[in-house]
Scaffold this active site. Structure first.
Site, PDB file in Angstrom:
ATOM      1  N   GLU A 131      12.994 -14.126  25.819  1.00 24.25           N
ATOM      2  CA  GLU A 131      13.451 -12.712  26.060  1.00 24.25           C
ATOM      3  C   GLU A 131      14.468 -12.156  24.962  1.00 24.25           C
ATOM      4  O   GLU A 131      14.405 -10.814  24.459  1.00 24.25           O
ATOM      5  CB  GLU A 131      14.196 -12.777  27.464  1.00 24.25           C
ATOM      6  N   ALA A 177      18.428 -19.439  28.968  1.00 24.08           N
ATOM      7  CA  ALA A 177      19.806 -19.384  29.245  1.00 24.08           C
ATOM      8  C   ALA A 177      20.281 -20.724  29.711  1.00 24.08           C
ATOM      9  O   ALA A 177      19.381 -21.652  29.905  1.00 24.08           O
ATOM     10  CB  ALA A 177      20.082 -18.538  30.668  1.00 24.08           C
ATOM     11  N   GLU A 210      11.196 -19.772  34.070  1.00 24.78           N
ATOM     12  CA  GLU A 210      12.276 -19.598  35.234  1.00 24.78           C
ATOM     13  C   GLU A 210      11.523 -20.147  36.623  1.00 24.78           C
ATOM     14  O   GLU A 210      12.267 -20.632  37.344  1.00 24.78           O
ATOM     15  CB  GLU A 210      12.624 -18.264  35.161  1.00 24.78           C
ATOM     16  N   GLY A 230      15.430 -17.206  28.458  1.00 24.91           N
ATOM     17  CA  GLY A 230      15.964 -16.517  27.714  1.00 24.91           C
ATOM     18  C   GLY A 230      15.894 -16.254  26.344  1.00 24.91           C
ATOM     19  O   GLY A 230      16.256 -15.230  25.483  1.00 24.91           O
TER      20      GLY A 230
HETATM   21  N1  CAA Z   1      19.981 -25.158  29.440  1.00 24.93           N
HETATM   22  C1  CAA Z   1      20.736 -26.314  29.553  1.00 24.93           C
HETATM   23  N2  CAA Z   1      20.298 -27.275  28.787  1.00 24.93           N
HETATM   24  C2  CAA Z   1      19.060 -27.229  28.117  1.00 24.93           C
HETATM   25  C3  CAA Z   1      18.336 -26.268  28.311  1.00 24.93           C
HETATM   26  C4  CAA Z   1      18.524 -25.065  28.931  1.00 24.93           C
HETATM   27  N3  CAA Z   1      17.865 -24.068  29.107  1.00 24.93           N
HETATM   28  N4  CAA Z   1      17.030 -26.698  27.762  1.00 24.93           N
HETATM   29  C5  CAA Z   1      17.254 -27.980  27.296  1.00 24.93           C
HETATM   30  N5  CAA Z   1      18.525 -28.420  27.495  1.00 24.93           N
HETATM   31  C6  CAA Z   1      18.977 -29.520  27.083  1.00 24.93           C
HETATM   32  C7  CAA Z   1      18.506 -30.619  28.172  1.00 24.93           C
HETATM   33  O1  CAA Z   1      19.398 -30.722  29.380  1.00 24.93           O
HETATM   34  C8  CAA Z   1      18.850 -31.997  27.113  1.00 24.93           C
HETATM   35  O2  CAA Z   1      20.261 -32.309  27.330  1.00 24.93           O
HETATM   36  P1  CAA Z   1      20.597 -33.922  27.418  1.00 24.93           P
HETATM   37  O3  CAA Z   1      20.176 -34.430  26.304  1.00 24.93           O
HETATM   38  O4  CAA Z   1      22.179 -33.671  27.800  1.00 24.93           O
HETATM   39  O5  CAA Z   1      20.163 -34.268  28.652  1.00 24.93           O
HETATM   40  C9  CAA Z   1      18.532 -31.375  25.888  1.00 24.93           C
HETATM   41  O6  CAA Z   1      18.701 -29.836  25.967  1.00 24.93           O
HETATM   42  C10 CAA Z   1      17.183 -31.777  25.317  1.00 24.93           C
HETATM   43  O7  CAA Z   1      16.272 -31.092  26.310  1.00 24.93           O
HETATM   44  P2  CAA Z   1      15.151 -32.146  26.816  1.00 24.93           P
HETATM   45  O8  CAA Z   1      15.699 -33.735  27.049  1.00 24.93           O
HETATM   46  O9  CAA Z   1      14.601 -31.592  27.998  1.00 24.93           O
HETATM   47  O10 CAA Z   1      13.992 -31.982  25.758  1.00 24.93           O
HETATM   48  P3  CAA Z   1      12.379 -32.182  25.906  1.00 24.93           P
HETATM   49  O11 CAA Z   1      11.965 -32.346  24.648  1.00 24.93           O
HETATM   50  O12 CAA Z   1      12.070 -33.215  26.772  1.00 24.93           O
HETATM   51  O13 CAA Z   1      12.143 -30.939  26.721  1.00 24.93           O
HETATM   52  C11 CAA Z   1      11.949 -28.403  27.085  1.00 24.93           C
HETATM   53  C12 CAA Z   1      12.148 -29.625  25.976  1.00 24.93           C
HETATM   54  C13 CAA Z   1      10.359 -28.331  27.326  1.00 24.93           C
HETATM   55  C14 CAA Z   1      12.116 -27.203  26.018  1.00 24.93           C
HETATM   56  C15 CAA Z   1      12.809 -28.732  28.185  1.00 24.93           C
HETATM   57  O14 CAA Z   1      14.174 -28.919  27.794  1.00 24.93           O
HETATM   58  C16 CAA Z   1      12.998 -27.599  29.080  1.00 24.93           C
HETATM   59  O15 CAA Z   1      12.158 -27.333  29.873  1.00 24.93           O
HETATM   60  N6  CAA Z   1      13.989 -26.776  29.065  1.00 24.93           N
HETATM   61  C17 CAA Z   1      14.499 -25.851  29.990  1.00 24.93           C
HETATM   62  C18 CAA Z   1      13.673 -24.325  29.550  1.00 24.93           C
HETATM   63  C19 CAA Z   1      13.906 -23.604  30.861  1.00 24.93           C
HETATM   64  O16 CAA Z   1      13.664 -23.534  32.065  1.00 24.93           O
HETATM   65  N7  CAA Z   1      14.256 -22.265  30.256  1.00 24.93           N
HETATM   66  C20 CAA Z   1      14.578 -21.128  31.299  1.00 24.93           C
HETATM   67  C21 CAA Z   1      16.075 -21.235  31.505  1.00 24.93           C
HETATM   68  S1  CAA Z   1      16.294 -19.866  32.815  1.00 24.93           S
HETATM   69  C22 CAA Z   1      16.376 -18.529  32.050  1.00 24.93           C
HETATM   70  O17 CAA Z   1      16.593 -18.436  30.739  1.00 24.93           O
HETATM   71  C23 CAA Z   1      16.911 -17.233  32.763  1.00 24.93           C
HETATM   72  C24 CAA Z   1      16.859 -15.991  32.127  1.00 24.93           C
HETATM   73  O18 CAA Z   1      15.816 -15.292  32.066  1.00 24.93           O
HETATM   74  C25 CAA Z   1      17.943 -15.552  31.182  1.00 24.93           C
END
Ligand code: CAA
Length: 258
Positions: free
Chosen positions: A112, A65, A132, A109
């Site tokens: 999921e 998400a 998460e 998400g």
């Molecule tokens: N939401 C918003 N933006 C996101 C995102 C997310 N879930 N995941 C990645 N991005 C964005 C980053 O902020 C970044 O944007 P900017 O260039 O503007 O900074 C861009 O995508 C590229 O991401 P990274 O620079 O972080 O890329 P990376 O290769 O270094 O890392 C990754 C990749 C390990 C997937 C890392 O992006 C990450 O950990 N993302 C979040 C994963 C996460 O926590 N997901 C769970 C979300 S909560 C949820 O989903 C609730 C639910 O159950 C519904």
């Protein structure tokens, strides 16, 4: 219809939806979820479509998400908006089969959403996780419920409590993924599998899907009774007569979806 966050195409009798927010690793923002729902509505209503493939990009199926959208929301915002429920569950109400083709990250998400599909094909770069817990929340789109059903309690609990990711091989061993395919072939193979399903008797396909899903909603005896009733009802279709006659006559069946 034109979309901003997804791409939609048809390949024969297969509808293909590509999550397309690469700048945010396909983070599942509300407008994307809305567009996904519209695309699924369109394919459901289109008699020419028999199955759907949902895929993402090379680096990410979807990284969860949208954290930037969620961060400022408070309890009443998400409760009153029924955040997540609205729209996300559309995949699970699709009667036609939906196959996830996962390359790269399927996190939060994203994992999921893949699990809401009927089965998951992955390439060797796929990574699944529920991270998460690392950002101060818990899975909210069914992860704590569907992941244990796919992989069992121990692995699901470990993943949900630690945020550890599974690679494609572990995901296949654990039963989350039905098959691993070479990266270059993932989408074509997923479309081929979906095309094979789309070429079968539509009522049988819908009933088979409904019956397998019943296994997750009910006890064994009731589920078997449900299956038996659907099995019996296939004998009311022209396609059952045709399918069995074609087998006996050693020819390909010509299904009419009736
Ligand atoms: N939401 C918003 N933006 C996101 C995102 C997310 N879930 N995941 C990645 N991005 C964005 C980053 O902020 C970044 O944007 P900017 O260039 O503007 O900074 C861009 O995508 C590229 O991401 P990274 O620079 O972080 O890329 P990376 O290769 O270094 O890392 C990754 C990749 C390990 C997937 C890392 O992006 C990450 O950990 N993302 C979040 C994963 C996460 O926590 N997901 C769970 C979300 S909560 C949820 O989903 C609730 C639910 O159950 C519904």
């Amino acid at each position: 219809m034109s979309y901003e966050n997804i791409k939609v195409e048809t390949r024969g009798a297969v509808g293909v939806i590509v999550l397309n927010r690469p700048q945010a690793l396909n983070a599942l923002c509300t407008p994307l979820i809305r567009e996904l729902g519209q695309a699924l509505d369109g394919f459901e209503a289109d008699d020419a479509i028999g199955a759907v493939v949902l895929t993402g990009g090379e680096k990410a199926f979807a990284a969860g998400a949208d954290i930037k959208e969620m961060q400022p929301k408070d309890h009443m915002d998400v409760y009153l908006q029924d955040f997540i429920s609205d729209g996300w569950e559309r995949i699970t109400t699709c009667r036609k089969p939906v196959i996830a083709a996962v390359s790269g990250f399927a996190l939060g998400g994203g994992c999921e959403m893949a699990m809401m599909c009927d089965f998951i094909l992955a390439d060797e770069t796929a990574k699944f996780g529920q991270p998460e817990i690392s950002i101060g929340t818990i899975p909210g789109a069914g992860g704590t419920q569907r992941l244990p059903r796919y992989v069992g309690k121990s692995k699901a609990m470990e993943m949900v409590l630690t945020g550890r990711m599974m690679d494609a091989e572990e995901a296949e061993r654990a039963g989350l993924v039905s098959r691993i395919l070479p990266k270059a072939e993932l989408l074509d193979e997923a479309v081929k599998v979906a095309g094979r399903i789309a070429g079968l008797s539509r009522p049988s396909v819908l009933m088979a899907k409904e019956s397998v899903n019943q296994a997750y909603e009910t006890g064994l005896a009731e589920g078997i009774r449900f299956e038996r009733r659907l099995f019996h009802s296939t004998f009311g279709t022209e396609d059952q007569k045709e399918g069995m006659a074609a087998f006996i006559e050693k020819r390909k069946p010509a299904f009419k979806n009736r």
